[in-house]
Design a protein around this motif. Structure first.
Motif, PDB file in Angstrom:
ATOM      1  N   SER A  66      -3.172   4.598  -3.477  1.00 52.06           N
ATOM      2  CA  SER A  66      -2.464   3.339  -3.679  1.00 52.06           C
ATOM      3  C   SER A  66      -3.446   2.181  -3.655  1.00 52.06           C
ATOM      4  N   LEU A  67      -3.023   1.071  -4.244  1.00 50.64           N
ATOM      5  CA  LEU A  67      -3.867  -0.123  -4.281  1.00 50.64           C
ATOM      6  C   LEU A  67      -4.199  -0.591  -2.873  1.00 50.64           C
ATOM      7  N   SER A  68      -3.207  -0.562  -1.967  1.00 52.07           N
ATOM      8  CA  SER A  68      -3.457  -1.054  -0.609  1.00 52.07           C
ATOM      9  C   SER A  68      -4.458  -0.182   0.146  1.00 52.07           C
ATOM     10  N   SER A  69      -4.493   1.121  -0.147  1.00 53.27           N
ATOM     11  CA  SER A  69      -5.426   1.983   0.567  1.00 53.27           C
ATOM     12  C   SER A  69      -6.855   1.828   0.051  1.00 53.27           C
ATOM     13  N   SER A  70      -7.022   1.227  -1.135  1.00 55.71           N
ATOM     14  CA  SER A  70      -8.365   1.030  -1.672  1.00 55.71           C
ATOM     15  C   SER A  70      -8.973  -0.296  -1.224  1.00 55.71           C
ATOM     16  N   ILE A  75      -8.665  -7.117   4.971  1.00 54.82           N
ATOM     17  CA  ILE A  75      -8.040  -7.875   3.879  1.00 54.82           C
ATOM     18  C   ILE A  75      -6.591  -7.441   3.732  1.00 54.82           C
ATOM     19  N   GLN A  76      -6.338  -6.127   3.777  1.00 54.22           N
ATOM     20  CA  GLN A  76      -4.965  -5.628   3.651  1.00 54.22           C
ATOM     21  C   GLN A  76      -4.100  -6.134   4.802  1.00 54.22           C
ATOM     22  N   ALA A  77      -4.648  -6.194   6.022  1.00 58.86           N
ATOM     23  CA  ALA A  77      -3.893  -6.713   7.163  1.00 58.86           C
ATOM     24  C   ALA A  77      -3.500  -8.170   6.933  1.00 58.86           C
ATOM     25  N   LEU A  78      -4.423  -8.963   6.405  1.00 52.69           N
ATOM     26  CA  LEU A  78      -4.095 -10.365   6.103  1.00 52.69           C
ATOM     27  C   LEU A  78      -3.003 -10.465   5.042  1.00 52.69           C
ATOM     28  N   LEU A  79      -3.098  -9.650   4.014  1.00 51.02           N
ATOM     29  CA  LEU A  79      -2.080  -9.659   2.961  1.00 51.02           C
ATOM     30  C   LEU A  79      -0.722  -9.237   3.502  1.00 51.02           C
ATOM     31  N   ASP A  80      -0.713  -8.225   4.352  1.00 48.94           N
ATOM     32  CA  ASP A  80       0.545  -7.772   4.951  1.00 48.94           C
ATOM     33  C   ASP A  80       1.159  -8.853   5.835  1.00 48.94           C
ATOM     34  N   LYS A  81       0.341  -9.489   6.655  1.00 47.02           N
ATOM     35  CA  LYS A  81       0.843 -10.549   7.532  1.00 47.02           C
ATOM     36  C   LYS A  81       1.368 -11.729   6.716  1.00 47.02           C
ATOM     37  N   GLN A  82       0.680 -12.066   5.648  1.00 46.13           N
ATOM     38  CA  GLN A  82       1.157 -13.160   4.789  1.00 46.13           C
ATOM     39  C   GLN A  82       2.491 -12.797   4.153  1.00 46.13           C
ATOM     40  N   ALA A  83       2.642 -11.569   3.696  1.00 42.91           N
ATOM     41  CA  ALA A  83       3.902 -11.141   3.085  1.00 42.91           C
ATOM     42  C   ALA A  83       5.042 -11.218   4.099  1.00 42.91           C
ATOM     43  N   ILE A  84       4.775 -10.812   5.329  1.00 45.75           N
ATOM     44  CA  ILE A  84       5.800 -10.872   6.379  1.00 45.75           C
ATOM     45  C   ILE A  84       6.144 -12.322   6.706  1.00 45.75           C
ATOM     46  N   GLN A  85       5.142 -13.173   6.803  1.00 47.79           N
ATOM     47  CA  GLN A  85       5.403 -14.588   7.089  1.00 47.79           C
ATOM     48  C   GLN A  85       6.252 -15.214   5.985  1.00 47.79           C
ATOM     49  N   SER A  98       1.280   0.001  11.658  1.00 47.78           N
ATOM     50  CA  SER A  98       0.793   0.956  10.656  1.00 47.78           C
ATOM     51  C   SER A  98       0.918   0.277   9.298  1.00 47.78           C
ATOM     52  N   ASP A  99       0.671   1.023   8.239  1.00 49.61           N
ATOM     53  CA  ASP A  99       0.785   0.407   6.920  1.00 49.61           C
ATOM     54  C   ASP A  99       2.234   0.212   6.484  1.00 49.61           C
TER      55      ASP A  99
END
Length: 178
Positions: free
Chosen positions: A2-6, A11-21, A89-90
């Motif tokens: 997956s794109l997120s695993s690459s 960076i993925q943690a920041l993107l995830d936190k931004q999506a949740i916010q 987790s992811d």
């Protein structure tokens, strides 16, 4: 793969936190604009809502219950702060945020203003590449009521308040007029 695993994990943690916010903020926009569809999209279809003693059940039923009331509020404004998001987790995360709410209400023929602080504790799950609330619990911190004294800074902000562009409910608010 997956794109997120690459991606770099930080960076993925920041993107995830931004999506949740963004889900948290979108929920409050939905409440302020009486946009039930927007609120509903913040939850997974099987999500639960425990609104700190005022409601406990499915999030879908909660949205159905509150929509008529928030649509009647002459003025309703939510502000979010102290957002803390913990990624487990992811596909699983927990968040806590403070929600300050100003409302202009009417009871027994009299208008009054109310200011409230609550905290939302959310379990977020990523399903089909999308973060949404799976379970919410609320805790109430304080409430303050006062008489309506709207005078726009004694005229310093707006000498003639009738010319102000005011916030409104869906579909009249400026956010729906892009």
């Amino acid at each position: 793969m997956s794109l997120s695993s690459s991606r770099d994990p930080e960076i993925q943690a920041l993107l995830d936190k931004q999506a949740i916010q963004e889900v948290l903020v979108r929920y409050l926009r939905g409440a302020d604009r009486a946009d039930a569809d927007l609120i509903r999209r913040c939850y997974h279809p099987d999500a639960t809502e425990d609104h700190g003693g005022t409601y406990s059940g499915t999030a879908s039923d909660y949205v159905d219950m509150i929509t008529p009331n928030i649509g009647k509020a002459k003025v309703l404004s939510h502000a979010i702060s102290n957002i803390l998001i913990e990624l487990e987790s992811d596909s699983l995360a927990f968040s806590e945020c403070y929600i300050t709410t100003f409302g202009r209400c009417k009871k027994d023929g009299e208008y009054f203003d109310t200011l409230t602080l609550a905290r939302a504790f959310d379990r977020f799950e990523r399903r089909n590449s999308e973060w949404r609330i799976a379970a919410r619990r609320m805790a109430w911190e304080w409430n303050h009521e006062m008489p309506v004294t709207e005078n726009w800074g004694r005229g310093l902000i707006a000498p003639d308040p009738s010319v102000l562009v005011r916030g409104a409910k869906k579909p009249l608010d400026i956010i729906y007029q892009r």
